[in-house]
Design a protein around this motif. Structure first.
Motif, PDB file in Angstrom:
ATOM      1  N   MET A 284       0.824  -1.207   0.000  1.00  0.00           N
ATOM      2  CA  MET A 284       0.000   0.000   0.000  1.00  0.00           C
ATOM      3  C   MET A 284       0.858   1.256   0.000  1.00  0.00           C
ATOM      4  N   SER A 288       1.227   3.682  -3.348  1.00  0.00           N
ATOM      5  CA  SER A 288       0.806   5.071  -3.151  1.00  0.00           C
ATOM      6  C   SER A 288       1.918   6.014  -3.597  1.00  0.00           C
ATOM      7  N   PHE A 291       2.664   6.334  -7.606  1.00  0.00           N
ATOM      8  CA  PHE A 291       1.813   7.173  -8.450  1.00  0.00           C
ATOM      9  C   PHE A 291       2.581   8.417  -8.891  1.00  0.00           C
ATOM     10  N   GLY A 415      -3.878   1.183  -2.433  1.00  0.00           N
ATOM     11  CA  GLY A 415      -2.670   1.992  -2.478  1.00  0.00           C
ATOM     12  C   GLY A 415      -2.644   2.917  -3.674  1.00  0.00           C
ATOM     13  N   MET A 416      -3.033   2.409  -4.837  1.00  0.00           N
ATOM     14  CA  MET A 416      -3.044   3.239  -6.031  1.00  0.00           C
ATOM     15  C   MET A 416      -4.072   4.364  -5.916  1.00  0.00           C
ATOM     16  N   VAL A 418      -5.293   5.743  -3.153  1.00  0.00           N
ATOM     17  CA  VAL A 418      -4.839   6.721  -2.163  1.00  0.00           C
ATOM     18  C   VAL A 418      -3.726   7.584  -2.746  1.00  0.00           C
ATOM     19  N   GLY A 419      -2.818   6.977  -3.505  1.00  0.00           N
ATOM     20  CA  GLY A 419      -1.755   7.740  -4.128  1.00  0.00           C
ATOM     21  C   GLY A 419      -2.291   8.804  -5.067  1.00  0.00           C
ATOM     22  N   VAL A 422      -3.985  11.587  -2.730  1.00  0.00           N
ATOM     23  CA  VAL A 422      -3.091  12.357  -1.870  1.00  0.00           C
ATOM     24  C   VAL A 422      -2.105  13.186  -2.686  1.00  0.00           C
ATOM     25  N   SER A 456       6.203  11.178  -1.733  1.00  0.00           N
ATOM     26  CA  SER A 456       6.443   9.801  -2.183  1.00  0.00           C
ATOM     27  C   SER A 456       7.691   9.216  -1.518  1.00  0.00           C
ATOM     28  N   LEU A 459       6.760   8.158   1.939  1.00  0.00           N
ATOM     29  CA  LEU A 459       6.001   6.906   1.935  1.00  0.00           C
ATOM     30  C   LEU A 459       6.922   5.706   1.719  1.00  0.00           C
TER      31      LEU A 459
END
Length: 476
Positions: A284, A288, A291, A415-416, A418-419, A422, A456, A459
């Motif tokens: 995740m 995220s 992206f 995860g994708m 949310v990326g 955000v 990024s 993360l």
């Protein structure tokens, strides 16, 4: 004491059938990933031809994402219950039929409905793919090699999709981005009948939890819808907070239900494995973060550096080649020698280096000194994805493999999503601030993208911490 039996679900496939089966599984995943990237290129032509509004056009993507992400967990468990081969065949059939309907669509409503159907079919097939793969390839070295081939297919689909979408749309029409799925889908179904091992599943008595199915499907669909609409409504809007609260309530109720149900849809024992829980969390965080590379780097090259669509695709080609080459030729060998955890750690460090490099790219960047190193460092993705897959499936029992596969794909989609929400929101907000402060458009866009790249990197650093503290090398 309960009687011990060996179900067909647990019977290993004959060795000669495994590699043709891998080709079938990889082809199905290629079709799914290809479809996800090919549509984005054709969206302007679809809007013009079918009369979509700008807000309505987004539903050609959102309808697919909501169905796909919302049904993966349920489809994975149903595959364990009724048989993963049956679920795989049915999913590919539904996806192919929905692709035909999408290609024939003559209005926005029909296309959106067809895209939802494609998401349903993709969820049914994708949810059980890894479950089939890990029960076919049980020896660690062969499993690592098979997962490397599977990951290479995913990287190839993502890189081919945008180029193929442009070619089909320009040479024929947008309809052909959907029609191309027909021969691939039909061939996959026909070959899968012979190549995949037969399995009857463990039966509905082992986990037919209808209430749990409604709770988790409703919670995931509503949650993904909420996330994809954040850019439109904002983080603190009543729409976002209200629907987000309802989604979390449904998912919390689902976990409470699973702890007490006699036949749970998702036995919570699957989350007691450090590797299963940790790999899903790392995935995740990583997706995220990625992206920022998949979308924002392309936006930076086009909006700031002035690249065209073809030039952007060619500029990003070294990244696709490096990811695919590492996943196919390097990842399995390193995993066999050093273990998945060490390979995953190395890959995350490379990705972290790529994001850190992007934080410093200027508004007047040159490709070779400023961007080419990023395209090479991003090869770490070819180490990360196969290693995560092996770790995420390592704690699955034979009768839970479909569920573990569905869970792994679900966290991937979350995860994708949310990326997207955000990083795009942060970049847009920072750009507006810089424009208001008097910065030029190129400098303001670059500043917004720098914030996304920095987020990024944070993360990925969090994913690295989880990897080092939670994950363990799987036992043979």
């Amino acid at each position: 004491m309960p009687r011990t039996t060996t179900s067909p679900q647990q019977t290993p496939a004959r060795p000669r059938s495994r590699w043709p089966a891998l080709i079938v599984l990889s082809t199905s995943m290629l079709m799914t990933i290809l479809d996800g990237s090919i549509v984005t290129v054709a969206m302007p032509a679809i809007q013009q031809d079918l009369g979509f509004s700008p807000a309505g056009l987004s539903w050609t993507v959102n309808a697919y994402l909501i169905a796909f992400g919302g049904l993966l967990l349920l489809a994975g468990r149903l595959g364990d219950l009724i048989g993963r081969k049956v679920m795989f065949l049915a999913g590919n059939a539904v996806f192919t039929a929905a692709s035909l309907l999408a290609g024939l669509a003559d209005g926005p409503g029909l296309l959106i409905a067809a895209r939802f159907g494609q998401g349903v079919g993709s969820a049914m097939a994708s949810a059980v793919v890894l479950g089939i793969l890990v029960t076919l390839f049980t020896e660690p070295a062969e499993r690592a090699k098979a997962i490397g081939v599977f990951s290479f297919t995913g990287a190839a689909g993502a890189s081919i999709g945008q180029v193929l979408g442009g070619v089909l749309t320009d040479a024929f029409s947008w309809n052909w981005i959907f029609f191309i799925n027909l021969p691939i889908g039909l061939a996959t179904v026909v070959l899968a009948v012979r190549a995949l091992p037969d399995d009857r599943g463990i039966g509905f008595a082992a986990g037919a939890d209808v209430i749990g199915a409604v709770l988790v499907t409703g919670g995931l669909m509503l949650g993904i819808y909420t996330v994809v609409k954040i850019e439109e409504y904002g983080w603190l809007a009543a729409h976002t907070l209200g629907l987000g609260a309802v989604s979390l309530t449904l998912l919390a109720a689902f976990f409470v239900r699973q702890a007490s149900a006699a036949t749970p849809l998702m036995p919570l024992r699957i989350l007691r494995s450090r590797n299963v829980a940790g790999a899903n969390l790392v995935q995740m965080l990583t997706l995220s973060a990625m992206f920022a590379f998949q979308i924002i780097v392309a936006l930076y090259m086009q909006k700031v550096l002035g690249y065209g669509a073809l030039a952007t695709g060619l500029a990003m080609l070294p990244a696709a080649v490096s990811i695919g080459g590492v996943s196919l030729f390097v990842s399995a060998r390193l995993s066999t020698r050093f273990g998945e955890r060490a390979v995953l750690t190395t890959g995350l460090v490379l990705l972290l280096g790529a994001m850190g490099w992007l934080v410093r790219v200027p508004a007047d960047a040159h490709y070779v000194p400023d961007l080419l190193p990023v395209m090479l460092l991003i090869a770490g993705g070819g180490l990360v994805l196969p290693s995560l897959t092996s770790l995420g499936m390592s704690g699955a029992r034979a009768d839970d493999a479909g569920l573990a596969s569905g869970l792994f794909n679900t966290t991937q989609q979350i995860g994708m999503a949310v990326g997207v929400a955000v990083l795009s929101t942060l970049a847009a907000s920072r750009t507006r601030e810089l424009l208001a402060a008097g910065e030029g458009e190129a400098a303001a866009l670059t500043g917004g993208y720098h914030l996304a790249f920095g987020t990024s990197a944070a993360l990925l650093a969090a994913a690295l911490v989880v990897t080092l503290t939670v994950l363990r090398r799987p036992r043979p």
